[in-house]
Design a protein around this motif. Structure first.
Motif, PDB file in Angstrom:
ATOM      1  N   HIS A  10      10.600 -19.701  25.752  1.00  0.00           N
ATOM      2  CA  HIS A  10      10.688 -20.401  27.029  1.00  0.00           C
ATOM      3  C   HIS A  10      10.296 -21.867  26.815  1.00  0.00           C
ATOM      4  N   ILE A  11      10.683 -22.672  27.802  1.00  0.00           N
ATOM      5  CA  ILE A  11      10.258 -24.079  27.793  1.00  0.00           C
ATOM      6  C   ILE A  11       8.843 -24.127  28.370  1.00  0.00           C
ATOM      7  N   GLY A  12       7.876 -24.379  27.513  1.00  0.00           N
ATOM      8  CA  GLY A  12       6.493 -24.474  27.967  1.00  0.00           C
ATOM      9  C   GLY A  12       6.269 -25.849  28.564  1.00  0.00           C
ATOM     10  N   ARG A  13       6.531 -25.918  29.848  1.00  0.00           N
ATOM     11  CA  ARG A  13       6.564 -27.218  30.529  1.00  0.00           C
ATOM     12  C   ARG A  13       5.172 -27.726  30.856  1.00  0.00           C
ATOM     13  N   GLY A  14       4.270 -26.801  31.045  1.00  0.00           N
ATOM     14  CA  GLY A  14       2.966 -27.270  31.474  1.00  0.00           C
ATOM     15  C   GLY A  14       1.897 -26.222  31.350  1.00  0.00           C
ATOM     16  N   GLN A  15       0.741 -26.633  31.696  1.00  0.00           N
ATOM     17  CA  GLN A  15      -0.430 -25.811  31.474  1.00  0.00           C
ATOM     18  C   GLN A  15      -1.547 -26.262  32.374  1.00  0.00           C
ATOM     19  N   ILE A  16      -2.393 -25.333  32.647  1.00  0.00           N
ATOM     20  CA  ILE A  16      -3.532 -25.622  33.493  1.00  0.00           C
ATOM     21  C   ILE A  16      -4.637 -26.291  32.654  1.00  0.00           C
ATOM     22  N   GLY A  17      -5.580 -26.930  33.321  1.00  0.00           N
ATOM     23  CA  GLY A  17      -6.730 -27.462  32.607  1.00  0.00           C
ATOM     24  C   GLY A  17      -7.749 -26.369  32.333  1.00  0.00           C
ATOM     25  N   VAL A  18      -8.594 -26.616  31.358  1.00  0.00           N
ATOM     26  CA  VAL A  18      -9.590 -25.620  30.977  1.00  0.00           C
ATOM     27  C   VAL A  18     -10.918 -26.305  30.693  1.00  0.00           C
ATOM     28  N   ALA A  73      19.408 -27.962  25.089  1.00  0.00           N
ATOM     29  CA  ALA A  73      20.732 -27.882  24.455  1.00  0.00           C
ATOM     30  C   ALA A  73      20.658 -27.045  23.178  1.00  0.00           C
ATOM     31  N   ALA A  74      19.587 -27.232  22.415  1.00  0.00           N
ATOM     32  CA  ALA A  74      19.440 -26.464  21.170  1.00  0.00           C
ATOM     33  C   ALA A  74      19.241 -24.980  21.483  1.00  0.00           C
ATOM     34  N   HIS A  75      18.455 -24.703  22.515  1.00  0.00           N
ATOM     35  CA  HIS A  75      18.255 -23.305  22.908  1.00  0.00           C
ATOM     36  C   HIS A  75      19.569 -22.674  23.371  1.00  0.00           C
ATOM     37  N   GLU A  99      22.278 -18.967  26.338  1.00  0.00           N
ATOM     38  CA  GLU A  99      21.645 -18.865  27.654  1.00  0.00           C
ATOM     39  C   GLU A  99      20.829 -20.117  27.966  1.00  0.00           C
ATOM     40  N   GLU A 100      20.633 -20.316  29.254  1.00  0.00           N
ATOM     41  CA  GLU A 100      19.779 -21.424  29.707  1.00  0.00           C
ATOM     42  C   GLU A 100      18.309 -21.034  29.474  1.00  0.00           C
ATOM     43  N   ALA A 101      17.555 -21.935  28.887  1.00  0.00           N
ATOM     44  CA  ALA A 101      16.133 -21.633  28.661  1.00  0.00           C
ATOM     45  C   ALA A 101      15.386 -21.572  29.988  1.00  0.00           C
ATOM     46  N   LYS A 102      14.454 -20.621  30.072  1.00  0.00           N
ATOM     47  CA  LYS A 102      13.638 -20.511  31.277  1.00  0.00           C
ATOM     48  C   LYS A 102      12.350 -21.320  31.123  1.00  0.00           C
ATOM     49  N   ASP A 103      11.812 -21.717  32.275  1.00  0.00           N
ATOM     50  CA  ASP A 103      10.547 -22.457  32.277  1.00  0.00           C
ATOM     51  C   ASP A 103       9.364 -21.515  32.115  1.00  0.00           C
ATOM     52  N   VAL A 120      16.298 -23.231  16.574  1.00  0.00           N
ATOM     53  CA  VAL A 120      16.278 -24.163  17.713  1.00  0.00           C
ATOM     54  C   VAL A 120      15.641 -25.489  17.295  1.00  0.00           C
ATOM     55  N   ILE A 121      14.574 -25.415  16.517  1.00  0.00           N
ATOM     56  CA  ILE A 121      13.921 -26.673  16.112  1.00  0.00           C
ATOM     57  C   ILE A 121      14.852 -27.491  15.208  1.00  0.00           C
ATOM     58  N   ALA A 122      15.502 -26.811  14.276  1.00  0.00           N
ATOM     59  CA  ALA A 122      16.387 -27.531  13.358  1.00  0.00           C
ATOM     60  C   ALA A 122      17.501 -28.225  14.141  1.00  0.00           C
ATOM     61  N   ASP A 123      18.068 -27.500  15.080  1.00  0.00           N
ATOM     62  CA  ASP A 123      19.154 -28.072  15.883  1.00  0.00           C
ATOM     63  C   ASP A 123      18.634 -29.207  16.757  1.00  0.00           C
ATOM     64  N   PHE A 124      17.445 -28.986  17.341  1.00  0.00           N
ATOM     65  CA  PHE A 124      16.849 -30.043  18.165  1.00  0.00           C
ATOM     66  C   PHE A 124      16.611 -31.309  17.336  1.00  0.00           C
ATOM     67  N   ILE A 125      16.153 -31.151  16.113  1.00  0.00           N
ATOM     68  CA  ILE A 125      15.867 -32.332  15.279  1.00  0.00           C
ATOM     69  C   ILE A 125      17.147 -33.154  15.077  1.00  0.00           C
ATOM     70  N   GLN A 126      18.235 -32.453  14.770  1.00  0.00           N
ATOM     71  CA  GLN A 126      19.448 -33.248  14.531  1.00  0.00           C
ATOM     72  C   GLN A 126      19.933 -33.919  15.816  1.00  0.00           C
ATOM     73  N   ARG A 127      19.669 -33.275  16.976  1.00  0.00           N
ATOM     74  CA  ARG A 127      20.076 -33.879  18.250  1.00  0.00           C
ATOM     75  C   ARG A 127      19.175 -35.067  18.618  1.00  0.00           C
ATOM     76  N   TRP A 128      17.903 -34.952  18.287  1.00  0.00           N
ATOM     77  CA  TRP A 128      16.926 -35.970  18.721  1.00  0.00           C
ATOM     78  C   TRP A 128      16.783 -37.094  17.701  1.00  0.00           C
ATOM     79  N   CYS A 129      16.683 -36.726  16.452  1.00  0.00           N
ATOM     80  CA  CYS A 129      16.390 -37.717  15.401  1.00  0.00           C
ATOM     81  C   CYS A 129      17.659 -38.187  14.686  1.00  0.00           C
ATOM     82  N   GLY A 130      18.723 -37.425  14.843  1.00  0.00           N
ATOM     83  CA  GLY A 130      19.883 -37.676  13.985  1.00  0.00           C
ATOM     84  C   GLY A 130      19.617 -37.160  12.582  1.00  0.00           C
ATOM     85  N   LEU A 131      20.604 -37.313  11.731  1.00  0.00           N
ATOM     86  CA  LEU A 131      20.465 -36.834  10.350  1.00  0.00           C
ATOM     87  C   LEU A 131      20.837 -37.963   9.399  1.00  0.00           C
TER      88      LEU A 131
END
Lengths: 424, 424
Positions: free
Chosen positions: B198-206, B350-352, B358-362, B410-421
């Motif tokens: 899932h897309i870990g969009r946020g988190q509570i404080g602790v 997009a990588a997910h 499928e569309e990634a869930k939050d 997903v990370i490998a694909d994301f890297i090429q989308r974000w950083c280029g190759l």
């Protein structure tokens, strides 16, 4: 018979030495497992007096089969040194006597909550401070220096006297039991526990047990999936508190304990649980002490405790699938009362009356002492009588030195009344 | 752009090596204070890849003045080893990236409650078992082997990538903060925490705190003269439980957390108190974790906790004269949410989508991650996305290896989308 003036004079002659001896004795940090050096020093001090010393450790003595034995955990009985000095009379003229005191002390707790050094033995305004100063190294000094007083006056006891310094009084009583297992017997056993110069006629029973509670840990972010062993333990405490209230109702029909308000005390005394603030704790261990309802056999009382714990567990969604363990790891102690009317008690009362001009008052203890072993299991009448002090098991424990002197005087007088005297 | 088939092929080519690497990593018992050897091994593994490695310890970094810093107690920062590998692009073609994972793990708890060896890394039915296997050494393996996959396919990232393995994520976050204090910056920070894809969009404080409760000990026979620190601690727990219920009411108006049932968790996680079953316990220390009400400044939240504790103490005859101490000794962590709409999130989605169809869930986390440091204090958009597993912080923690492979893809694909190759 030595006169009051002769007794007072002999005790006064040794008083500075007695205070110094008590101060040294208080200086030994003789907590459980560390009594050895203290007992070694005492054994030496007894030998210097010419007494015959039997020094042994509890692992040398078979006693698990004897009534009153308490199971132990995490304690090395190779280190539990006991000392019995025998002062034998070649031709006994009176009755024999055991003088017994324990030298183990309970932990001091956080040292910064003491205003005195816990093992410093400081004297302020006639009070000697320190862990064990009152409970009961003061009494040990009294029984030893009562004999010294007689010797100073030119006498030894007219019958056999056994001077016993034991350990484990604060946890099991197995030190006292070992002296009986080893065969020491007498016509009476006098224990100078700090009773505030009262006749310590009896005491309630005491049981120790450990609750071992498991939990199902989870990430605290998903804590509804886990069970918290610390919180589960508190649910068991609440059930045991209710049980204690019930016991204090039931005790109201007891001939001796009905006169005391809530003689049944329950103490959750030591807790350890969990490893990490952000993990649901998977374990919790609680060491408990509870008084035994007088008249209840120990087996039956253990079953009552088990029933309370297991009923509470069964009613709890967290504990039901993972019932706690109950581990009997210390005191399994019956209550004991010395019934009035014995010649032994009469002799102690006479000595108290002679020293104070007053009739000694009775005292029933809601804790435990070693007297049960002698009186309940071996038919040796036993009572406690000793100094005054405060904050036993607390901070800044102290004993009032005047009361130590008084106790020494009463014991010396009692010995001549009970054992008779023989000139040196 | 590498095609899906090229990515899959490159990841499959390294898969056995990745599983072996993860198994080795899980074998390090990298609990707090013991992360050093694990980080040394990782640093060596990074150097073998030709990456420029910055290995340092937290005591080398001044950061107590920075936002998000958490105070520590009883921890030696000379042993807190951090690793940052820099893979610099001579002529950047895309956006820079921080890949970050923590290698500290929480304690295993009683080993006998595990059915697997806690650090054994056993694989059963596609699950790899062990403390940290899921949280989050699996994610660390994914970010490292995503880069390996690109290299296998003949490419390096087109922009600067910093690969960070940190400690203290489970207690303070000071490992993450140190990388920022040391100056590392990028256009986004990706943290492969185990979010179940899932897309870990946020988190509570602790927040962590220790309650230090004193008691006035007495002989348990006279326990009405003392105060029991274990029982007093329980009264404070009850007050904090009520406070937690109130917070879960107040959070219902929050734009993000209103959708979760009881996102505010309170955990009494570790307790130590008392020394002796038959003494009233004179002290009790309780390590607690509580979620911070989102939107509440930490200073104000600390004051709320203090007020709850002190109000409970004042109402209690035992605690009023001896108020407890509250010690802030770990997490002082703000909440953090990555608002929707960023180019960064779009690239991850997009990588997910490409990997799963499928569309990634939050996912909103009721615990804490390091993403707050980058996103909240340094304006570097940050999110979490990673494998699936179970029983983080519990027994028999495991990660599903299929999800590790998916995350790597997903990370490998994301890297090429974000950083280029750039071709090697």
């Amino acid at each position: 018979m030595l006169t009051a003036a002769q007794l007072d004079h002999a005790i006064a002659a040794n008083w500075d030495r007695q205070v110094e001896w008590l101060k040294t004795l208080t200086g030994f940090p003789s907590q459980r497992g560390l009594e050895g050096p203290c007992q070694d020093w005492i054994a030496g001090s007894f030998r210097e007096r010419g007494w015959s010393v039997d020094r042994y450790v509890l692992s040398d003595v078979a006693m698990a089969h004897l009534p009153g034995y308490s199971p132990v955990a995490d304690t090395d009985y190779d280190k539990a040194v006991q000392v019995v000095a025998s002062i034998r009379a070649p031709q006994p003229v009176g009755r024999s006597l055991i003088l017994q005191g324990h030298v183990d002390v309970v932990p001091v707790g956080p040292s910064d909550m003491w205003s005195q050094q816990p093992y410093g033995g400081e004297i302020v305004d006639g009070k000697l401070f320190g862990r064990g100063a009152c409970d009961m190294k003061s009494g040990v000094s009294a029984m030893v220096f009562a004999l010294d007083a007689l010797r100073t006056a030119g006498y030894l006891p007219g019958s056999d006297v056994y001077v016993q310094t034991v350990t484990e009084e604060e946890s099991t009583g197995n030190g006292a039991l070992s002296t009986l297992a080893r065969g020491y017997r007498a016509d009476a056993c006098f224990i100078p526990e700090p009773t505030g110069l009262h006749i310590g006629r009896g005491q309630i029973g005491v049981m120790w047990f450990r609750l071992s509670v498991k939990g199902m840990p989870a990430h605290v972010a998903e804590s509804e999936q886990g069970t918290n062993a610390i919180l589960s333990t508190y649910r068991l405490i609440e059930a045991l508190q209710q049980f204690t209230r019930d016991l204090n109702e039931r005790v109201k029909s007891h001939p001796w304990y009905s006169g005391l308000a809530s003689p049944i005390k329950f103490n959750p005394g030591k807790i350890r649980g969990g490893d990490w603030a952000s993990s649901t704790p998977a374990w919790c261990e609680l060491d408990c002490r509870i008084a035994v309802l007088p008249g209840t056999p120990l087996d039956a009382f253990r079953q009552e405790i088990l029933d309370v714990v297991m009923t509470a567990a069964a009613a709890d969604p967290f504990l039901a699938p993972n019932p706690p363990e109950v581990i009997w790891n210390g005191f399994q102690a019956d209550d004991y009362v010395l019934e009035p009317g014995s010649a032994f008690e009469a002799a102690v009362r006479a000595a108290h009356q002679a020293a104070t001009g007053e009739e000694a008052k009775d005292w029933l203890f809601t804790g435990v002492t070693d007297s049960r072993f002698y009186g309940r299991y071996y038919d040796i009448p036993s009572l406690c009588y000793g100094p005054s002090g405060q904050r036993m098991h607390g901070f800044d424990e102290y004993v009032e030195l005047d009361s130590v002197k008084q106790t020494t005087r009463v014991i010396a007088d009692f010995i001549q009344r009970w054992c008779g005297l023989r000139a040196i």
